[in-house]
Design an enzyme around this catalytic site. Structure first.
Site, short mmCIF file in Angstrom:
data_model
loop_
_atom_site.label_atom_id
_atom_site.label_comp_id
_atom_site.label_asym_id
_atom_site.label_seq_id
_atom_site.Cartn_x
_atom_site.Cartn_y
_atom_site.Cartn_z
N SER A 182 0.80 -1.23 0.00
CA SER A 182 0.00 0.00 0.00
C SER A 182 0.83 1.28 0.00
CB SER A 182 -0.96 0.02 1.19
OG SER A 182 -0.26 0.21 2.39
N LYS B 74 0.78 4.71 6.82
CA LYS B 74 0.04 5.50 5.84
C LYS B 74 0.56 6.94 5.83
CE LYS B 74 -2.69 2.07 5.04
NZ LYS B 74 -2.44 1.25 3.88
#
Length: 171
Positions: free
Chosen positions: A38, A78
């Site tokens: 990701s 993230k």
């Protein structure tokens, strides 16, 4: 008697070193392993990173910070996209924050990293909006993590330390 004092001094030095290491590991720096794709191309699956736990005791997360988010069963890596009370929208692959275009310099020009349209969404107070850099496969604020409470952000990623050939400062 001289040997006993020498051993005592060595014992004190070792004890201080151990306590200092525990303090640093608990309150200042820790490590994490990137799990999944990701955050590509910024971070690769399997890389070991050092993250700074202390930084958010003295300041607030900033847009663009690559953070560690603590969840019950798994931590996530993230990037912070929007801050508390900001409005975020993506139109035609362009990010707008409070109706102003925001250039995402950390994303490559490759079409695979483009983000589909969504929003506008206003981030609640004391929350953050996060996304992975590999938008097509990232579980993030758009699709599962939701808004991230400031209390769930446990640190800012600073360095890739393993594998050695990938060692770098995280931007």
């Amino acid at each position: 008697m001289k040997y006993r004092n020498e051993w005592l001094e060595w014992g004190k030095a070792i004890l201080i070193a151990i306590l200092l290491a525990v303090f640093i590991r608990t309150f200042v720096f820790s490590t994490s392993i990137v799990d999944g794709d990701s955050m590509e191309p910024t971070l690769q699956s399997g890389e070991r990173i050092i993250f700074n736990k202390f930084i958010y005791f003295v300041g607030q997360p900033k847009r663009g910070d690559v953070v560690i988010i603590q969840r019950t069963h798994k931590n996530y890596v993230k990037r912070i996209i929007a801050l508390p009370e900001e409005t975020i929208e993506i139109r035609n692959h362009v990010l707008y924050i409070n109706d102003e275009e925001y250039d995402q310099l950390y994303l490559p020009d490759d079409p695979a990293y483009l983000t589909g349209d969504f929003g506008p969404i206003t981030v609640p107070e004391n929350s953050y909006y996060v996304m992975g850099d590999n938008r097509a496969v990232s579980k993030d604020s758009r699709n599962g993590l939701g808004f991230i409470s400031g209390d769930d952000i446990i640190g800012r990623s600073e360095f890739v330390i393993y594998p050695i050939k990938e060692m770098q400062i995280i931007k």
